[in-house]
Motif scaffolding. Structure first.
Motif, PDB file in Angstrom:
ATOM      1  N   CYS A 159      42.809  97.823  16.493  1.00  0.00           N
ATOM      2  CA  CYS A 159      42.485  96.843  17.537  1.00  0.00           C
ATOM      3  C   CYS A 159      40.979  96.651  17.667  1.00  0.00           C
ATOM      4  O   CYS A 159      40.504  95.526  17.860  1.00  0.00           O
ATOM      5  N   CYS A 162      39.997  94.503  14.904  1.00  0.00           N
ATOM      6  CA  CYS A 162      40.688  93.195  14.906  1.00  0.00           C
ATOM      7  C   CYS A 162      41.478  92.973  13.627  1.00  0.00           C
ATOM      8  O   CYS A 162      41.265  91.994  12.890  1.00  0.00           O
ATOM      9  N   CYS A 191      40.761  95.271  22.954  1.00  0.00           N
ATOM     10  CA  CYS A 191      40.811  93.889  22.459  1.00  0.00           C
ATOM     11  C   CYS A 191      39.768  93.085  23.218  1.00  0.00           C
ATOM     12  O   CYS A 191      40.074  92.396  24.191  1.00  0.00           O
ATOM     13  N   SER A 196      40.470  89.455  18.373  1.00  0.00           N
ATOM     14  CA  SER A 196      41.493  90.466  18.687  1.00  0.00           C
ATOM     15  C   SER A 196      42.719  89.861  19.365  1.00  0.00           C
ATOM     16  O   SER A 196      43.607  90.603  19.789  1.00  0.00           O
ATOM     17  N   CYS A 199      46.092  90.830  17.895  1.00  0.00           N
ATOM     18  CA  CYS A 199      46.360  92.243  18.170  1.00  0.00           C
ATOM     19  C   CYS A 199      46.906  92.406  19.587  1.00  0.00           C
ATOM     20  O   CYS A 199      47.866  93.153  19.808  1.00  0.00           O
TER      21      CYS A 199
END
Length: 465
Positions: A159, A162, A191, A196, A199
């Motif tokens: 995370c 990314c 994130c 991100s 994710c």
């Protein structure tokens, strides 16, 4: 003894000897790393197949083999297939060799140079670098998906970096979407940039707690997204039920966090749109942090004129004082000279049109000195008064170079020492006093030419009359 030398104590000599021994051991490790790969893999496989007691998970062992590390860090799938054959285990902890050297206390006042090392795992390395196929191979070989020797799991790592495909793969294989790192963060808290977003979607689909708090700041994921100006994240979190008015340990709601974040010129519209979304979701525009600062205080400090106008139009209190005794007007006047490109005069104008307190006349020379590079700001401020006592102090408050750059405007200001304000301006002041607190609502509805309406609302003319 030469002038440039000094005597070594016995402890210093011993420390240097330890350094030499340590470097020799490091060279020996490097030579040992050239051993045959197949021999290593066979020993490893035999160790993995040793019978274990029931319900006892195999204990990962530390791997310092640079060949395995090179295969992991370069994403060499073919090499990894040889190093981790079928039936083997990928339950390793990687202790990288090399890196920066630092002094470490060895006891008894001795210090030694040691390579900095941070424990990690093959999953962390591949997940953080987007080596999806290598990650899949390791998971198939039974790598522990939530192992965190360095304080974070592989899911945290993917995370942070990314890597949405690696994030999804880890979650499919049972990674804990709510695993807490040593510093108190769950993967969703990490994130923190636009890349991100995917994710974050995967985490929420696999049960990430939408209102979970960080250990240090007591932030929710919505705080993180709002602070970083992540509009898509904010919309996503709100759809999943994020609370719009949760406060962190500083008393900041997500709206406060967004308004307080330093904003460059290119960021202003992004934060405006984000705050509009939060307000539509029910965020309290009068919420105060632990210093009693409201979103309006913070938006003024960032000189985000559009955001200031949005907050005022929705009922923000224009004269709310924080614990320092400062109203939003104080915040904007303190940053005018640093925010010239942000059009600070628009903020001052909006505040005055919504009934803001004015500057004490005796303090105008000080304001003039601090804000002189923004003549429009000075114009708006001065047009809020029906009478002004212009003295030599005013003239001395404007730096000569600023006066030369804006000569016409400042000559019109200084001429007020000899000339009263115009009848037109006095009429404007009278009408503004009569409509105080209602200017923004009444003036646009008056049956008057647009130029007169703008004049009543302190539009700019480039001179004082």
């Amino acid at each position: 003894m030469s002038p440039g030398s000094f005597v070594f104590s016995s402890k210093a000599l011993r420390s240097l000897q330890l350094d030499e021994d340590m470097l020799e051991r490091h060279d020996y490790k490097r030579r040992m790393a050239s051993h045959h790969l197949l021999s290593y893999a066979l020993k490893k496989e035999a160790r993995d197949r040793t019978p274990l007691r029931a319900n006892v998970a195999p204990r990962p062992y530390v791997c310092r083999d640079v060949v395995i590390q090179n295969a992991l860090y370069t994403g060499n799938l073919e090499a990894m297939q040889r190093l981790f054959p079928r039936g083997s285990s990928a339950g390793l902890i990687i202790e990288p060799q090399g890196g920066e050297m630092r002094w470490v206390a060895r006891g008894e006042g001795l210090w030694s140079l040691t390579y900095e090392q941070e424990l990690t795992t093959p999953l962390h390395i591949t997940a953080g670098r987007g080596f999806t196929e290598c990650l899949r191979l390791l998971l198939q070989r039974g790598a522990s998906v939530d192992l965190a020797p360095g304080g974070i799991t592989a899911l945290h790592e993917s995370c942070v970096r990314c890597e949405p495909e690696c994030t999804r793969l880890l979650l499919v294989h049972g990674a804990d979407a709510n695993a807490v790192s040593d510093d108190g963060h769950m993967p969703l808290h990490l994130c923190s940039n636009p890349e991100s977003f995917e994710c974050a979607k995967h985490l929420l689909q696999y049960g990430a707690a939408i209102n979970a708090r960080t250990a240090d700041e007591d932030d929710t994921p919505l705080h993180v997204a709002a602070r970083n100006g992540l509009t898509d994240h904010v919309e996503l979190y709100l759809r999943y039920g994020a609370a719009a008015d949760k406060k962190n340990h500083e008393g900041l709601t997500p709206l406060n966090a967004a308004c307080s974040q330093p904003q460059e010129l290119q960021d202003l519209q992004r934060y405006l749109g984000l705050c509009r979304i939060l307000m539509k979701a029910g965020a309290d525009i009068r919420s105060m942090d632990q210093d009693r600062r409201t979103p309006l205080h913070m938006a003024c400090k960032n000189a985000n004129a559009d955001l200031v106008e949005l907050l005022l139009a929705n009922g923000a209190s224009v004269n709310e004082m924080d614990y320092g005794g400062e109203a939003p007007m104080h915040n904007i006047l303190k940053v005018v000279c640093y925010k010239l490109a942000h059009s600070p005069e628009r903020v001052v104008r909006a505040l005055l049109n919504h009934g803001s307190i004015r500057v004490w006349p005796g303090a105008l020379p000080k304001v003039l000195k601090h804000c002189s590079q923004s003549p429009r700001t000075i114009e708006v401020l001065l047009n809020a008064y029906s009478q002004l006592k212009v003295t030599d102090t005013w003239v001395e408050s404007v730096p000569p170079e600023v006066f030369e750059e804006h000569r016409e405007f400042y000559e019109s200001v200084f001429s007020l020492a000899r000339t009263p304000r115009s009848l037109q301006h006095l009429s404007r002041c009278k009408l503004r006093v009569f409509l105080e607190g209602r200017l923004d609502k009444v003036v646009p509805r008056l049956d008057l030419p647009t130029i007169i309406k703008n004049y009543l609302l302190l539009d700019y003319r480039g001179y004082i009359h």
